[in-house]
Each structure stands twice: as C-alpha cells, then as structure tokens.
Design a protein around this motif. Structure first.
Motif, PDB file in Angstrom:
ATOM      1  N   SER A 150       0.834  -1.207   0.000  1.00 43.10           N
ATOM      2  CA  SER A 150       0.000   0.000   0.000  1.00 43.10           C
ATOM      3  C   SER A 150       0.869   1.258   0.000  1.00 43.10           C
ATOM      4  CB  SER A 150      -0.920   0.010   1.231  1.00 43.10           C
ATOM      5  OG  SER A 150      -1.834  -1.068   1.156  1.00 43.10           O
ATOM      6  N   GLY A 151       2.184   1.040   0.196  1.00 40.64           N
ATOM      7  CA  GLY A 151       3.091   2.193   0.172  1.00 40.64           C
ATOM      8  C   GLY A 151       3.559   2.644   1.544  1.00 40.64           C
ATOM      9  N   PRO A 180      -4.965  -5.708  -1.758  1.00 39.95           N
ATOM     10  CA  PRO A 180      -5.767  -6.953  -1.808  1.00 39.95           C
ATOM     11  C   PRO A 180      -5.594  -7.861  -0.587  1.00 39.95           C
ATOM     12  CG  PRO A 180      -4.795  -6.502  -3.953  1.00 39.95           C
ATOM     13  CD  PRO A 180      -4.245  -5.461  -3.007  1.00 39.95           C
ATOM     14  N   ALA A 181      -4.453  -7.760   0.094  1.00 46.36           N
ATOM     15  CA  ALA A 181      -4.275  -8.616   1.277  1.00 46.36           C
ATOM     16  C   ALA A 181      -5.213  -8.167   2.404  1.00 46.36           C
ATOM     17  CB  ALA A 181      -2.817  -8.557   1.750  1.00 46.36           C
ATOM     18  N   HIS A 182      -5.303  -6.859   2.626  1.00 53.39           N
ATOM     19  CA  HIS A 182      -6.236  -6.354   3.660  1.00 53.39           C
ATOM     20  C   HIS A 182      -7.677  -6.773   3.326  1.00 53.39           C
ATOM     21  CE1 HIS A 182      -2.933  -3.205   3.890  1.00 53.39           C
ATOM     22  NE2 HIS A 182      -3.006  -3.562   5.142  1.00 53.39           N
ATOM     23  N   ARG A 183      -8.012  -6.619   2.044  1.00 53.74           N
ATOM     24  CA  ARG A 183      -9.401  -6.895   1.642  1.00 53.74           C
ATOM     25  C   ARG A 183      -9.720  -8.389   1.743  1.00 53.74           C
ATOM     26  NH1 ARG A 183     -10.809  -2.075  -0.079  1.00 53.74           N
ATOM     27  NH2 ARG A 183      -9.349  -0.791  -1.307  1.00 53.74           N
ATOM     28  N   GLU A 193       3.018 -19.329   7.833  1.00 53.64           N
ATOM     29  CA  GLU A 193       3.614 -18.000   7.692  1.00 53.64           C
ATOM     30  C   GLU A 193       3.561 -17.583   6.223  1.00 53.64           C
ATOM     31  OE1 GLU A 193       8.030 -17.322   7.751  1.00 53.64           O
ATOM     32  OE2 GLU A 193       7.562 -16.024   9.451  1.00 53.64           O
ATOM     33  N   MET A 194       3.151 -16.331   5.982  1.00 51.56           N
ATOM     34  CA  MET A 194       3.234 -15.779   4.620  1.00 51.56           C
ATOM     35  C   MET A 194       4.036 -14.493   4.713  1.00 51.56           C
ATOM     36  SD  MET A 194      -0.565 -16.543   3.074  1.00 51.56           S
ATOM     37  CE  MET A 194      -1.556 -16.345   4.563  1.00 51.56           C
ATOM     38  N   ASN A 195       5.167 -14.423   4.041  1.00 53.02           N
ATOM     39  CA  ASN A 195       6.087 -13.301   4.200  1.00 53.02           C
ATOM     40  C   ASN A 195       6.935 -13.167   2.940  1.00 53.02           C
ATOM     41  OD1 ASN A 195       6.699 -11.356   6.375  1.00 53.02           O
ATOM     42  ND2 ASN A 195       8.794 -12.118   6.142  1.00 53.02           N
ATOM     43  N   LEU A 196       7.432 -11.949   2.709  1.00 51.73           N
ATOM     44  CA  LEU A 196       8.220 -11.752   1.484  1.00 51.73           C
ATOM     45  C   LEU A 196       9.490 -12.590   1.501  1.00 51.73           C
ATOM     46  CD1 LEU A 196       8.073 -10.076  -1.102  1.00 51.73           C
ATOM     47  CD2 LEU A 196       9.486  -8.340  -0.002  1.00 51.73           C
ATOM     48  N   GLU A 197      10.017 -12.801   2.709  1.00 51.73           N
ATOM     49  CA  GLU A 197      11.213 -13.646   2.839  1.00 51.73           C
ATOM     50  C   GLU A 197      11.092 -14.397   4.158  1.00 51.73           C
ATOM     51  OE1 GLU A 197      13.851 -10.397   2.659  1.00 51.73           O
ATOM     52  OE2 GLU A 197      13.320  -9.716   4.653  1.00 51.73           O
ATOM     53  N   PRO A 198      11.852 -15.469   4.341  1.00 54.55           N
ATOM     54  CA  PRO A 198      11.761 -16.183   5.618  1.00 54.55           C
ATOM     55  C   PRO A 198      12.027 -15.215   6.778  1.00 54.55           C
ATOM     56  CG  PRO A 198      13.050 -17.432   4.020  1.00 54.55           C
ATOM     57  CD  PRO A 198      12.782 -16.088   3.392  1.00 54.55           C
ATOM     58  N   ALA A 203       2.418 -10.268   0.088  1.00 55.17           N
ATOM     59  CA  ALA A 203       1.133 -10.543   0.748  1.00 55.17           C
ATOM     60  C   ALA A 203      -0.035 -10.300  -0.204  1.00 55.17           C
ATOM     61  CB  ALA A 203       0.995  -9.650   1.988  1.00 55.17           C
ATOM     62  N   GLY A 204       0.126  -9.308  -1.087  1.00 55.11           N
ATOM     63  CA  GLY A 204      -0.956  -8.955  -2.014  1.00 55.11           C
ATOM     64  C   GLY A 204      -1.326 -10.095  -2.945  1.00 55.11           C
TER      65      GLY A 204
END
Ligand code: APR
Ligand code: ZN
Length: 237
Positions: free
Chosen positions: A21-22, A72-75, A202-207, A222-223
């Motif tokens: 989202s920035g 989209p992740a928030h929604r 876990e869902m994350n950009l990196e471990p 996440a999006g």
C-alpha cells in the motif's frame, strides 16, 4: 488440516501486509527507522526528552495514512472475516488503519493506532486524525498538553495480551503475515499456538526469524499470497 475442523483462527499481521500500500516497513532497506534511531522516537523516554520530535514523527505517519489505500491482502482478510463470522481473531502489530479501511471490523491493535490519541490527564483514548503537535486540547477533559500518540512504545505493555493468549490457546490455526519476527511478545505467538496444537502458517516476502517454528511457510508478496490463501480456505469450507 481440513477446513471443517478449523473453528478458531488467529491471524497476526505486521508491517509487510501494508508494504504494497506504500507504507514503509521498519527493518527493510528503506525502513522507517532509517530516519530515526528507535530510542529517539518510539520510547517513553524519547517522549519525555523531546516530545516535539516524537509528536512530529507520528504526525507525519498519521498524515501519510491519507495518501495510501488498503491492498488486496487487507481486503482478503476482511472477506474471510465476513464469511467466517466469529471464527477469526485478527491481531495486528500495525498502527495504520488499512485493515479497517479494507473492511475488517474486529481488529485488535496490540501496538495501538495512529488514529487514536491518549489523554494523560483523563486517560481517555480519543479518535484522532490530525496533528498532535501544538498541544491541542483534549476534547473530553479540555486539558491541553496531555495528548500523546496512542502507540505502544518499546518498553510499554502491548494491549489486550490476555485476550490474545486466550485465543492462541483455543486456535486450530495460527497465521502470521508480513512480520519479521523481531519483536516480542508477537514473535512468540507461533510457539504458544504450537504448544496448544495449532497448525501454523507464515506468509512473508522472505523467511522471518521465526520461520522455523511454522509448519508451513509461503514466501512472496502478501498482495498475492493472502487472497490466494483466503480463496483456498473458502473454497474448501
Ligand atoms: N508482503 C509480505 N511481506 C513483506 C512485504 C510484502 N509485500 N514487504 C515486506 N515484507 C516483510 C519483510 O520481509 C519483513 O519480514 O514484512 C516484514 C516486516 O518486518 P518489520 O519491518 O520488522 O515490521 P514488523 O515485523 O511489523 O515489526 C514489528 O516492531 O518496530 C516495531 O512496533 C513496531 O509493530 C512493529 C514491530
Ligand atoms: Zn482528557
């Protein structure tokens, strides 16, 4: 685990869910702290020492909220909450309002919120969307100079820990999204959930630092990951 056996989900989110989202994360290359050492802007001592600096740091972050939108992740989490009423506790370390603006209702802000001010004169928490610099008067008691950001600073107690602990004990599934696992007590939630036999994802950009404690870890933005996961959960229900 089959979705029909899932009765209680605890979801923990961190700065990573708002990155697309920035909003800056804390420990990334352009991290929020780059501009300021944590101890200068996010501790009770910093506020006592230089309230103007702390107020302006949070005024800037509060103003930034008006420039960003939920992603989209928030929604997707709001959709899951709506489709599975009463099954989901959404705990966030984030102080932004993007979960709510994305449609979530029962969000537990364990580190407080930028859109709330705490009056040290009357102890009320008041919805707040403007600057706190300039010592505006408290709308409840009229005192001026008593309003601080309603943010849990380092060294302060996170909000509603009893409620979170109780939910972790009952959880069948614990999901962590967009957090580095660097700050306790949130970083320990996965261990508590596992101790009480929850499945953990876990869902994350990196471990993250805590990835080893998760039964399953998905890496990516996440999006993309969160809407796909919510589809999986709802399709299989
Ligand atoms: N999608 C998913 N994850 C992402 C994305 C993205 N688009 N972008 C970044 N991330 C991940 C990073 O890889 C990192 O692991 O989000 C995590 C953000 O970590 P931090 O910046 O440490 O933020 P967070 O874990 O929320 O910090 C916890 O520490 O600074 C204090 O109180 C503050 O609540 C904060 C707490
Ligand atoms: Zn007051």
């Amino acid at each position: 685990m089959h979705q029909r056996e899932i009765h209680n989900i605890v979801i923990l989110t961190g700065a990573g869910i708002s990155a697309e989202s920035g909003l800056a994360t804390f420990r990334g290359p352009d991290g929020l702290w780059e501009g300021h050492p944590v101890e200068d802007v996010a501790t009770p001592e910093a506020f006592a020492r230089d309230p103007a600096l702390v107020q302006s740091f949070y005024d800037a972050r509060r103003a930034r909220l008006k420039e960003v939108e939920p992603n989209p992740a928030h929604r997707a989490l709001a959709r899951l909450e709506a489709e599975w009423p009463g099954k989901l506790l959404l705990v966030t370390q984030n102080v932004d309002d993007l979960h709510e603006r994305g449609g979530a209702t029962g969000v537990l802000h364990m580190h407080g919120q930028l859109t709330s001010a705490w009056c040290l004169a009357c102890d009320n928490r008041i919805p707040w969307h403007e600057d706190l610099s300039g010592d505006p008067p408290c709308p409840v008691c009229g005192a001026s100079g008593g309003l601080r950001p309603d943010i849990v600073w380092f060294g302060e107690m996170p909000y509603q820990m009893e409620r979170i602990d109780a939910a972790l004990r009952e959880a069948d599934l614990f999901v962590s999204i967009g957090t580095s696992g660097a700050v306790y007590p949130a970083a320990g939630f996965v261990q508590t959930a596992r101790y009480y036999s929850a499945q953990t994802l876990e869902m994350n950009l990196e471990p993250s630092l805590g990835s080893v404690y998760f039964h399953e870890a998905r890496t990516g933005p996440a999006g993309l990951l969160v809407p796909a996961w919510v589809d999986e959960m709802l399709d299989a229900a």
